[in-house]
Design an enzyme around this catalytic site. Structure first.
Site, PDB file in Angstrom:
ATOM      1  N   ARG A 235       0.853  -1.188   0.000  1.00  0.00           N
ATOM      2  CA  ARG A 235       0.000   0.000   0.000  1.00  0.00           C
ATOM      3  C   ARG A 235       0.889   1.239   0.000  1.00  0.00           C
ATOM      4  O   ARG A 235       1.880   1.310   0.752  1.00  0.00           O
ATOM      5  CB  ARG A 235      -0.915   0.039   1.238  1.00  0.00           C
ATOM      6  CG  ARG A 235      -1.864  -1.142   1.371  1.00  0.00           C
ATOM      7  CD  ARG A 235      -2.938  -1.162   0.300  1.00  0.00           C
ATOM      8  NE  ARG A 235      -3.870  -2.252   0.495  1.00  0.00           N
ATOM      9  CZ  ARG A 235      -3.724  -3.476   0.042  1.00  0.00           C
ATOM     10  NH1 ARG A 235      -2.633  -3.795  -0.654  1.00  0.00           N
ATOM     11  NH2 ARG A 235      -4.635  -4.418   0.260  1.00  0.00           N
ATOM     12  N   GLU A 264      -3.598   7.312  -6.399  1.00  0.00           N
ATOM     13  CA  GLU A 264      -3.656   6.484  -7.606  1.00  0.00           C
ATOM     14  C   GLU A 264      -4.885   6.840  -8.437  1.00  0.00           C
ATOM     15  O   GLU A 264      -5.946   7.088  -7.859  1.00  0.00           O
ATOM     16  CB  GLU A 264      -3.688   4.999  -7.227  1.00  0.00           C
ATOM     17  CG  GLU A 264      -2.428   4.551  -6.499  1.00  0.00           C
ATOM     18  CD  GLU A 264      -2.415   3.054  -6.210  1.00  0.00           C
ATOM     19  OE1 GLU A 264      -3.330   2.338  -6.678  1.00  0.00           O
ATOM     20  OE2 GLU A 264      -1.493   2.598  -5.525  1.00  0.00           O
ATOM     21  N   HIS A 283       0.395  -0.232 -10.220  1.00  0.00           N
ATOM     22  CA  HIS A 283      -0.437  -1.066  -9.344  1.00  0.00           C
ATOM     23  C   HIS A 283      -0.984  -2.275 -10.101  1.00  0.00           C
ATOM     24  O   HIS A 283      -2.207  -2.477 -10.188  1.00  0.00           O
ATOM     25  CB  HIS A 283      -1.583  -0.266  -8.728  1.00  0.00           C
ATOM     26  CG  HIS A 283      -2.081  -0.892  -7.446  1.00  0.00           C
ATOM     27  ND1 HIS A 283      -2.740  -0.185  -6.462  1.00  0.00           N
ATOM     28  CD2 HIS A 283      -2.016  -2.176  -6.978  1.00  0.00           C
ATOM     29  CE1 HIS A 283      -3.063  -0.990  -5.468  1.00  0.00           C
ATOM     30  NE2 HIS A 283      -2.634  -2.205  -5.766  1.00  0.00           N
TER      31      HIS A 283
END
Length: 316
Positions: A235, A264, A283
């Site tokens: 994270r 993000e 990601h």
């Protein structure tokens, strides 16, 4: 018909994994492939929907969203945990929150892609090859190096096993470290301080949330070896991004491999994009065909179960 929104399908691939046409007679489905501009934008565009099918930790499902999306009945998320859903607010409104299974292979595999890419300067060497250059850097071997793991759960354990296969020494720390797991995997349990000081590759594998927010700041980076690499596929907020930019810019550490970020998608002008000693991926730790097949098929399965009054994989 129940109005259903599929959120944050960035690659517009949900229809590859679920035949939405077969569901057309039961549900009115709309796919959102772009992130919302802000929460006000989300409120406006989602006002009429009764069910949200969401990809874990992309759009935050906040208390404000839940309280103001008055038609909302069901939230179906990928995975069985999603810290970006305000479960208390959902429970108060009697909104059912359900999840899906996921496999545990994809994130360890990406973690090792980043570690190997950093060790052998792959980004720089690949870029230079396309520009006509030849052998411009010197890499390092993994054998004999120390792999430090923050977290030794399902993902961290797989990363540890691969590290041992490379002949690395593996150390681990977390606030709830399981010593039996350490013994089973031949991993040395240690303090956070010792882990920071001794690791050649420091990789993060704990869940997000307040417990580990800013777990790694400039204070910790100052104690790391100048030859050390920091890897985060967990994270973004676990590492202070501003502090990391400083440490990378001043060569306080050798480099970083990142798949997750404080915001993000990562803004185009974020300074991380312009640093030569950082390897970035968008990601994609869980973005595999195998995982998406599980996510999207079980989202529909969970939705059907909720509609039929027999919810499964309920998250409370």
């Amino acid at each position: 018909m129940l109005k259903v929104a599929i959120l944050d399908d960035y690659q517009n691939v949900s229809q590859q994994f679920v035949d939405l046409e077969k569901l057309a007679g039961k549900y009115e489905i709309k796919i959102f492939s772009e992130p919302f501009e802000d929460e006000a934008d989300a409120l406006d565009k989602l006002a009429d929907f009764e069910a949200l099918l969401i990809m874990r930790e992309r759009t935050p499902i906040t208390k404000n969203l839940i309280e103001n999306l008055t038609k909302l009945k069901f939230i179906i998320t990928s995975g069985l945990t999603n810290k970006s859903i305000n479960l208390e607010a959902a429970k108060k409104r009697k909104i059912i929150v359900s999840g899906t299974d996921s496999n545990q292979n994809s994130v360890p595999e990406l973690t090792w892609s980043l570690i190997l890419g950093l060790a052998r300067n792959l980004k720089e060497e690949i870029d230079n090859m396309y520009q006509g250059y030849w052998q411009t850097t010197i890499g390092v071997e993994l054998k004999g190096k120390i792999l430090g793991l923050i977290g030794l759960g399902k993902v961290g354990s797989q990363v540890a096993k691969i590290g041992k296969a490379f002949g690395m020494q593996v150390m681990a720390w977390s606030e709830n470290l399981n010593l039996d797991t350490c013994k089973e995997l031949d991993v040395l349990p240690c303090s956070k301080e010792d882990l920071i000081k001794n690791s050649d590759f420091l990789s993060i594998h704990v869940q997000g949330g307040d417990r580990y927010k800013d777990c790694i700041t400039i204070k910790e980076m100052d104690k790391m070896k100048k030859t050390a690499f920091l890897i985060n596929t967990s994270r973004g907020p676990i590492i202070s991004e501003d502090d990391l930019i400083i440490a990378l810019s001043t060569n306080e550490i050798a480099g970083a491999g990142l798949d997750v970020y404080e915001k993000e998608p990562l803004p185009e002008n974020n300074k991380l994009r312009f640093l030569p000693n950082v390897l970035l991926t968008p990601h994609i730790g869980y973005v595999t065909a195998e995982n998406y097949q599980i996510f999207y098929s079980q989202m529909i399965e969970s939705l059907e179960a909720c509609v039929n009054g027999k919810p499964i994989r309920v998250i409370e």
